[in-house]
Write an enzyme that holds these catalytic residues in place. Structure first.
Site, PDB file in Angstrom:
ATOM      1  N   TYR A   1     -21.344 -40.798  22.967  1.00 27.84           N
ATOM      2  CA  TYR A   1     -22.566 -42.013  23.003  1.00 27.84           C
ATOM      3  C   TYR A   1     -22.875 -41.765  24.458  1.00 27.84           C
ATOM      4  CZ  TYR A   1     -20.469 -43.025  18.725  1.00 27.84           C
ATOM      5  OH  TYR A   1     -19.646 -42.834  17.572  1.00 27.84           O
TER       6      TYR A   1
ATOM      7  N   SER B   1     -18.636 -41.141  12.847  1.00 25.27           N
ATOM      8  CA  SER B   1     -19.487 -40.033  13.587  1.00 25.27           C
ATOM      9  C   SER B   1     -18.711 -38.777  13.957  1.00 25.27           C
ATOM     10  CB  SER B   1     -19.998 -40.842  15.040  1.00 25.27           C
ATOM     11  OG  SER B   1     -21.004 -41.836  14.392  1.00 25.27           O
TER      12      SER B   1
ATOM     13  N   TYR C   1     -25.834 -38.463   4.854  1.00 23.22           N
ATOM     14  CA  TYR C   1     -25.436 -38.986   6.101  1.00 23.22           C
ATOM     15  C   TYR C   1     -24.511 -40.184   5.845  1.00 23.22           C
ATOM     16  CZ  TYR C   1     -25.207 -41.630  10.483  1.00 23.22           C
ATOM     17  OH  TYR C   1     -24.560 -42.160  11.670  1.00 23.22           O
TER      18      TYR C   1
ATOM     19  N   LYS D   1     -20.078 -35.947  12.683  1.00 21.83           N
ATOM     20  CA  LYS D   1     -21.209 -35.113  13.229  1.00 21.83           C
ATOM     21  C   LYS D   1     -20.854 -33.902  13.717  1.00 21.83           C
ATOM     22  CE  LYS D   1     -23.625 -39.491  13.815  1.00 21.83           C
ATOM     23  NZ  LYS D   1     -23.646 -40.770  14.671  1.00 21.83           N
TER      24      LYS D   1
ATOM     25  N   VAL E   1     -17.016 -44.769  15.175  1.00 20.22           N
ATOM     26  CA  VAL E   1     -16.865 -46.121  15.019  1.00 20.22           C
ATOM     27  C   VAL E   1     -15.604 -46.825  14.250  1.00 20.22           C
ATOM     28  CG1 VAL E   1     -19.044 -46.981  15.878  1.00 20.22           C
ATOM     29  CG2 VAL E   1     -18.542 -46.847  13.470  1.00 20.22           C
TER      30      VAL E   1
HETATM   31  N1  GLN Z   1     -21.830 -45.068  10.161  1.00 17.65           N
HETATM   32  C1  GLN Z   1     -22.259 -45.316  11.569  1.00 17.65           C
HETATM   33  C2  GLN Z   1     -23.736 -45.664  11.588  1.00 17.65           C
HETATM   34  O1  GLN Z   1     -24.548 -44.905  10.901  1.00 17.65           O
HETATM   35  C3  GLN Z   1     -21.707 -44.258  12.133  1.00 17.65           C
HETATM   36  C4  GLN Z   1     -22.013 -44.825  13.571  1.00 17.65           C
HETATM   37  C5  GLN Z   1     -20.675 -44.033  14.673  1.00 17.65           C
HETATM   38  O2  GLN Z   1     -19.548 -43.731  14.201  1.00 17.65           O
HETATM   39  N2  GLN Z   1     -21.048 -44.087  15.779  1.00 17.65           N
HETATM   40  O3  GLN Z   1     -24.310 -46.638  12.358  1.00 17.65           O
END
Ligand code: GLN
Length: 303
Positions: free
Chosen positions: A239, A63, A187, A66, A257
């Site tokens: 988050y 993420s 994505y 993003k 993550v």
């Molecule tokens: N690939 C993970 C997902 O889409 C990324 C989520 C994350 O890093 N929070 O669930």
């Protein structure tokens, strides 16, 4: 300021805690990463670089991507982007579906999965080749060739049932223009990019330099856009733990993550910490501690 002793001290102080937290296990490629790793890298606005621990080990940026996809979409679309995506913290897990129903398919912010998928849709519409543009942006920002981890990308696609649901759900509300397949492909690929702490601390450098490219000084985004991205990172970048991060660290941060967290002190420096063990909110446990120690030892934060 010589940051090297600070970074060395953080890594050695946290050494006894290596292995804490739970490595992401939803795909094999992430599940097999050892949690006994910790890296930290820092780059000043002027370009001095420092690192300690496992700072040159590649990991899945997940993420953290993003921030970069949002940056591309803000460049391509300007203000219109915000007709599709909100700017409020979600107070929900990053892959939650509930809020989207109540809010008519408009994601709370670009850093939850729904928001990043909506951003990916905008990139599919405005980039010739979204995958290539993401890689080109990241490679240019860190001055080294970066690549997708195709095993991770394939596993994301095989197991991404919630993300597939989020994309279809938003499409049902008319908030996704393209077919969901190319949107999700972009994505899943952006999540799979492999980078290390040194590369990410450098790549995120435009956010501590009024939007200027860290290596060539060209305007990547405007000063105002850089400020806005930093605001979103502070309020929504980690988050459901964004409040806790602001309270304990006080720097705009974006986590993934894979265990990476990028952090920015506007006008001064950028950082990346990585340790794969996560807490229950999906943020790197030791990464958060390392940032907290950095702020405590240097007195540097936005507050
Ligand atoms: N690939 C993970 C997902 O889409 C990324 C989520 C994350 O890093 N929070 O669930």
């Amino acid at each position: 300021m010589d940051f090297q002793p600070v970074l060395d001290d953080i890594v050695s102080t946290l050494k006894p805690e290596l292995g804490a937290g739970k490595v992401a296990s939803y795909i094999p490629a992430l599940a097999r990463v050892s949690s006994h790793q910790l890296g930290i890298a820092l780059r000043t606005r002027e370009g001095a670089e420092y690192c300690a621990g496992d700072a040159t080990t590649l990991f899945s940026i997940q993420s953290v991507s993003k921030v970069f996809s949002l940056t591309l979409a803000m460049r391509n679309l300007g203000e219109v982007l915000w007709q599709r995506i909100g700017r409020e913290p979600s107070g929900n897990p990053f892959n939650s579906l509930v809020q989207l129903e109540a809010e008519h398919g408009v994601p709370r912010n670009p850093f939850i999965n729904a928001g990043a998928i909506a951003v990916a849709d905008r990139l599919v519409s405005t980039c010739g080749d979204g995958r290539a543009e993401i890689l080109a942006l990241l490679s240019s920002l860190c001055g080294e060739a970066v690549a997708f981890d195709e095993e991770v990308a394939a596993s994301e696609a095989e197991t991404g049932f919630r993300n597939i649901a989020l994309a279809n759900f938003m499409k049902g509300f008319g908030n996704i223009d393209n077919d969901v397949a190319p949107v999700l492909d972009l994505y899943f690929h952006q999540c799979s990019v492999a980078m290390n702490c040194v590369q990410l601390a450098r790549a995120i450098g435009y956010l501590c330099n009024d939007g200027a490219h860290p290596l060539d000084g060209s305007a990547l985004v405007s000063d105002r856009q850089a400020r806005r991205i930093n605001s979103l990172m502070l309020t929504c970048g980690t988050y459901d733990a964004a409040g806790e991060f602001a309270f304990r660290i006080g720097l705009p941060c974006k986590s993934g993550v894979g265990g990476g967290i990028v952090a920015v002190l506007p006008d001064t420096l950028s950082l990346c910490v990585w340790s794969p063990g996560l807490d229950e909110t999906g943020n790197s446990l030791l990464g958060m501690k390392a940032l907290e120690m950095f702020v405590a030892r240097t007195g540097l934060s936005v507050f």
